[in-house]
Every structure is written in C-alpha cells, then in structure tokens.
Enzyme design. Structure first.
Site, PDB file in Angstrom:
ATOM      1  N   GLY A  85      10.755  11.436  41.804  1.00 15.94           N
ATOM      2  CA  GLY A  85      11.655  12.165  41.786  1.00 15.94           C
ATOM      3  C   GLY A  85      12.947  11.996  42.712  1.00 15.94           C
ATOM      4  O   GLY A  85      14.039  12.697  42.421  1.00 15.94           O
ATOM      5  N   ASP A  86      13.192  10.900  43.512  1.00 21.42           N
ATOM      6  CA  ASP A  86      14.202  10.677  44.203  1.00 21.42           C
ATOM      7  C   ASP A  86      14.340   9.138  44.581  1.00 21.42           C
ATOM      8  O   ASP A  86      14.479   8.826  45.509  1.00 21.42           O
ATOM      9  CB  ASP A  86      14.151  11.428  45.413  1.00 21.42           C
ATOM     10  CG  ASP A  86      15.692  11.553  46.180  1.00 21.42           C
ATOM     11  OD1 ASP A  86      16.501  11.104  45.440  1.00 21.42           O
ATOM     12  OD2 ASP A  86      15.628  11.476  47.372  1.00 21.42           O
ATOM     13  N   LEU A  87      13.897   8.128  43.380  1.00 20.29           N
ATOM     14  CA  LEU A  87      13.982   6.824  43.393  1.00 20.29           C
ATOM     15  C   LEU A  87      15.328   6.283  43.972  1.00 20.29           C
ATOM     16  O   LEU A  87      16.457   6.896  43.210  1.00 20.29           O
ATOM     17  CB  LEU A  87      13.629   6.104  42.281  1.00 20.29           C
ATOM     18  CG  LEU A  87      12.216   6.236  42.053  1.00 20.29           C
ATOM     19  CD1 LEU A  87      11.599   5.445  40.461  1.00 20.29           C
ATOM     20  CD2 LEU A  87      11.205   5.408  43.056  1.00 20.29           C
ATOM     21  N   ASN A  91      15.371   4.720  49.666  1.00 21.73           N
ATOM     22  CA  ASN A  91      13.746   5.035  49.659  1.00 21.73           C
ATOM     23  C   ASN A  91      12.949   3.932  49.532  1.00 21.73           C
ATOM     24  O   ASN A  91      11.648   4.146  48.981  1.00 21.73           O
ATOM     25  CB  ASN A  91      13.529   6.093  48.582  1.00 21.73           C
ATOM     26  CG  ASN A  91      14.095   7.705  49.271  1.00 21.73           C
ATOM     27  OD1 ASN A  91      14.456   7.758  50.513  1.00 21.73           O
ATOM     28  ND2 ASN A  91      14.141   8.738  48.354  1.00 21.73           N
ATOM     29  N   THR A 123      18.880  12.652  44.334  1.00 25.74           N
ATOM     30  CA  THR A 123      20.343  12.230  44.551  1.00 25.74           C
ATOM     31  C   THR A 123      21.097  11.705  43.582  1.00 25.74           C
ATOM     32  O   THR A 123      20.972  11.338  42.458  1.00 25.74           O
ATOM     33  CB  THR A 123      19.933  10.868  45.361  1.00 25.74           C
ATOM     34  OG1 THR A 123      19.025  11.130  46.796  1.00 25.74           O
ATOM     35  CG2 THR A 123      21.420  10.347  46.000  1.00 25.74           C
TER      36      THR A 123
END
Length: 166
Positions: A85-87, A91, A123
């Site tokens: 969900g936020d690669l 991260n 993001t």
C-alpha cells in the site's frame, strides 16, 4: 481463515502473515505498556531515497539486483494475500548484507479480489491512478508503485510532475 481473522483484527492478521513477532514493551519501572512493537534489525545502509539524495547513482547492475529483491519480497507478501500500500524508496532499507528490507506496513491490507479497495492511501508520487480514483486492486497498485521505484532508480527523477497530475 485469513479473511476471517481480517474482519476482526486486520492489522494483527497482517503482522501474523508477514511473520513478525509482537512483544509487549516493559517500562523502566516494571510497568507493562499496553502497546505492541515490531523489533527489526538495524539497517546500516539507510533507505534508498537517502542514497539517491546524497548524489549517488544506481548502476544498471545494482538497479537490476535491487529490483529483483523487490520482486521476490513483494511476491512473498502478495502470496500471503496481502498488499503493502505504500511502496517507495523511502520505505526500503538496505541491510549490512546489501539486501533490501521493505518497511512501513502501515497501509498494508488483505487483498480481496471480489471487492476492490476504496481507501485512498499511499504516497501520491508512487500512487496508481486507480488508487487516486478510489477503486483498485492492492496488488496491482503495488506493482505500479514498483514501476515508479524502478523509474526513479534508473533516471534519478519521477516520471511525472505531481502538480500536473493532481
């Protein structure tokens, strides 16, 4: 089984599925806090964004190696029925062994192919258009973000200007 647990405790299910151990935190005075933490190794290489920010460039060979590690790691996550969900580069930590560690599973969730996700999260610079539109498949959104990661590693810039896409 995984989906039944998800309905009751979605984040606990994710943590269990990615095989981290949860521990209670004990205060210095002996009291136990009502919280849980994930203990991870120290990644001396920092994050990939910081590496680029310092003016470093990824060689083609290094980029291929990092990208393959992303694919292998993401395959494990997706095979557990989850998506990140936020690669993004920020991260992604690099350990002393040169291998990457994907961190920050705060937006991770269980993938349900019969019902698309509707939470607009992640993001913006790495976000798939369908996430922005509010109806998406989490695994596919992860792959889109991974494409952005590859583009940035190869070119040292984002593929589009955020102000023009919003």
């Amino acid at each position: 089984m995984l989906q039944h647990i998800n309905k009751q405790h979605p984040k606990a299910c994710i943590v269990k599925a990615i095989r981290y151990n949860l521990h209670a935190v004990e205060h210095h005075n002996g009291c136990t806090l009502n919280c849980r933490i994930m203990v991870m190794e120290f990644c001396s290489g920092g994050d990939l964004f910081g590496y680029l920010e310092k003016g470093n460039k990824f060689t083609e060979r290094f980029t291929r190696s990092i990208f393959q590690m992303f694919l292998d790691t993401l395959e494990c996550v997706h095979n557990e029925g989850l998506f990140h969900g936020d690669l993004k580069l920020e991260n992604t930590m690099v350990g002393s062994d040169g291998k990457i560690r994907i961190i920050d599973f705060g937006f991770a969730d269980v993938t349900n192919v019969s019902e698309p996700n509707t939470k607009r999260q992640g993001t913006a610079l790495y976000m798939a258009p369908e996430v922005k539109n509010g109806k998406y498949n989490g695994k596919e959104a992860d792959l889109f973000a991974l494409g952005i990661v590859l583009f940035v590693m190869a070119s040292r810039r984002y593929p589009f200007n955020l102000s023009k896409t919003e």
